[in-house]
Motif scaffolding. Structure first.
Motif, short mmCIF file in Angstrom:
data_model
loop_
_atom_site.label_atom_id
_atom_site.label_comp_id
_atom_site.label_asym_id
_atom_site.label_seq_id
_atom_site.Cartn_x
_atom_site.Cartn_y
_atom_site.Cartn_z
N LYS A 197 1.17 0.29 -13.10
CA LYS A 197 1.26 -1.24 -13.15
C LYS A 197 2.40 -1.44 -12.28
N ALA A 198 2.19 -2.74 -11.50
CA ALA A 198 3.43 -3.21 -10.92
C ALA A 198 3.53 -4.80 -11.04
N LEU A 240 -0.84 -3.79 -3.00
CA LEU A 240 -0.69 -2.50 -4.17
C LEU A 240 -2.21 -2.24 -5.02
N VAL A 275 -1.90 -5.01 -11.17
CA VAL A 275 -0.44 -5.97 -10.61
C VAL A 275 -0.52 -7.12 -11.63
N MET A 284 -3.13 0.21 -7.87
CA MET A 284 -2.42 -0.18 -9.03
C MET A 284 -2.68 -1.55 -9.52
N LYS A 327 -4.22 2.59 -15.18
CA LYS A 327 -3.71 2.45 -13.83
C LYS A 327 -2.28 2.50 -13.80
N GLN A 362 0.81 -1.20 0.07
CA GLN A 362 0.08 0.09 -0.07
C GLN A 362 0.88 1.36 0.09
N THR A 364 4.25 5.53 -5.16
CA THR A 364 4.16 5.94 -6.88
C THR A 364 3.30 6.54 -7.41
N LEU A 365 1.86 6.63 -6.79
CA LEU A 365 0.78 7.29 -7.49
C LEU A 365 1.04 8.86 -7.35
N GLY A 387 -7.20 -1.66 -8.03
CA GLY A 387 -6.48 -2.40 -9.18
C GLY A 387 -6.87 -3.76 -9.49
N ALA A 392 2.57 1.89 -3.40
CA ALA A 392 1.60 2.38 -4.35
C ALA A 392 1.25 3.69 -4.28
N ARG A 393 1.01 4.05 -2.89
CA ARG A 393 0.79 5.25 -2.51
C ARG A 393 1.83 6.38 -3.01
#
Length: 454
Positions: free
Chosen positions: A50-51, A72, A79, A77, A48, A28, A34-35, A154, A31-32
């Motif tokens: 992507k991971a 994530l 995944v 995100m 969205k 989490q 990255t966003l 995601g 992802a936060r």
């Protein structure tokens, strides 16, 4: 909370230090972060970020990969779980630009009960310390964060063939030399290279003798691989292989064994590859990047070949930092992490194996012949326990070091290192003879034990 990230991600005993709850929260937080760093246009896009998530063969990797995927996706995100892959495969896939975050679940060469989580940014590089600190801050301060709902959540999918397609093709392009007629013994450590390692070498044309490639989730690194090369040494001789290679659990390191069963460590591998790159005009700045743990014999051998060496702190991330900062092409560690910046952004065991094979095939020489010009100096390492490891700047100790260095002259060196996890100081001495190394190391160890006793 103490700093969560170490020199290579977050690592510890699985299900005690590295729990499903921690993995979810790390997912989490990552992802936060990255966003938040996405350009406004991307944040407002329907597509969205992507991971990708890879893992080694540890049984704990299964629940941890599900947990971090959940974290994530719950933070918005998409995944893709890519299954069991080497760490450098995740790094390579991150160079495509298709993914915004890479995750590898592995404790590398550690025993099976351990596990770890490390992240890769776009471009295939490990996260900087400052970024890791920001992710940890988000993890610790989740109050007030509003999780997405509905279309904002995601999606989690799986593609376990992606590394087989893209990564293996990349390795074969890097090798660019048919290996037909070359028999290579490969110890896969029952780890992440158990499938792709032999496959890449076979597709390059080699006759591959495979060992320790039957992972069951519990036998990773168990008396095999780069930390236990004894089996490989015996198999190379018995099978009449040209040489052998041993990977660790996540295949980011590689050690070798020559046709006579002699171990070829990371120093000798780097030295051989450096000479080959220099001959082809591809050793940028005619420089090899090593750590302070590389044997002085490597430096002396490189000087005779017209190659400079630059030293960094221990850790492949520091080697990479120097490579990137100064535009060098090759570097690594005695332990077998070798970074060839022409093809990779991290240590890559399978790539290193292919580079060794390429040089052996092209030269028509044995691995023993190609590395014979590097003469390892006698080395003594003494661990001094139960000491104040922060007291190495003591005048008494520095005076003892100066006397040891004067005694050794240009044919030896001294290194004192504090342990990162224990009240312990490592005393390492290299000298022209083993007797000199032993004597100087013991004198220094006695001084450290007396001066820094707890």
């Amino acid at each position: 909370m103490a700093r969560l990230f170490g020199t290579d991600g977050v690592r510890g005993l699985a299900n005690r230090d590295i729990t499903a709850d921690l993995a979810l929260k790390l997912g989490q937080a990552a992802a936060r972060y990255t966003l938040e760093k996405l350009p406004a246009k991307r944040r407002n896009s329907e597509q969205k970020p992507k991971a990708i998530i890879g893992r080694d063969t540890r049984v704990s990797g299964e629940f941890l990969s599900h947990a971090i995927a959940a974290g994530l996706a719950s933070a918005g995100m998409d995944v893709v779980r890519i299954g069991i892959v080497p760490t450098p495969a995740v790094a390579f896939l991150m160079t495509s630009g298709e993914y915004d975050l890479g995750v590898m679940i592995s404790a590398s060469h550690n025993p099976m009960p351990d596990n770890g989580i490390k992240f890769f940014a776009k471009g295939g590089f490990k996260l900087e310390d400052a970024v890791e600190d920001e992710i940890q801050a988000l993890l610790e301060n989740a109050e007030g964060w509003e999780a997405p709902t509905g279309e904002g959540v995601g999606e989690i999918t799986s593609d376990h063939a992606i590394a087989d397609r893209a990564y293996v093709n990349h390795l074969l392009e890097a090798c660019d030399t048919p290996l037909k007629g070359l028999r290579i013994a490969v110890d896969c450590a029952n780890g992440a290279a158990s499938f792709l390692g032999p496959e890449a070498l076979r597709e390059a044309g080699a006759d591959v003798v495979v060992m320790n490639a039957s992972p069951d989730g519990r036998n990773i690194n168990d008396d095999c691989g780069s930390t236990h090369p004894e089996q490989l040494q015996a198999v190379v001789v018995a099978s009449k292989a040209a040489f052998g290679v041993a990977f660790d659990g996540d295949a980011d390191r590689c050690l070798a064994v020559d046709h006579e069963g002699n171990l070829i460590d990371g120093d000798k591998i780097m030295g051989m590859l450096a000479v080959g790159l220099k001959k082809s005009g591809r050793l940028n700045n005619d420089t090899l990047v090593v750590t302070v743990m590389s044997n002085l014999g490597l430096k002396l051998a490189m000087e005779k070949q017209g190659i400079k060496t630059v030293q960094t702190a221990v850790g492949d991330r520091y080697v990479l930092e120097e490579i990137l900062a100064s535009g060098h092409a090759l570097g690594g560690e005695q332990s077998g992490h070798v970074i060839n910046a022409h093809y990779a952004t991290t240590g890559d065991g399978i790539l290193t194996a292919l580079m060794i094979a390429r040089d052996v095939k092209r030269s028509g020489k044995t691995l023993a012949e190609l590395t014979s010009f590097i003469q390892r100096l006698p080395q003594t390492l003494i661990n001094v326990p139960n000491v104040d490891k922060n007291g190495l700047e003591s005048e008494v100790i520095q005076d003892a070091v100066a006397k040891a260095e004067a005694f050794l002259g240009d044919t030896g060196r001294v290194l004192l290192r504090a342990s990162g996890t224990e009240p312990l100081v490592r005393v390492m001495v290299e000298a022209a003879t083993q007797t000199e190394a032993d004597a100087a190391a013991q004198r220094l160890a006695d001084v450290v034990a007396k001066e820094l006793a707890l």
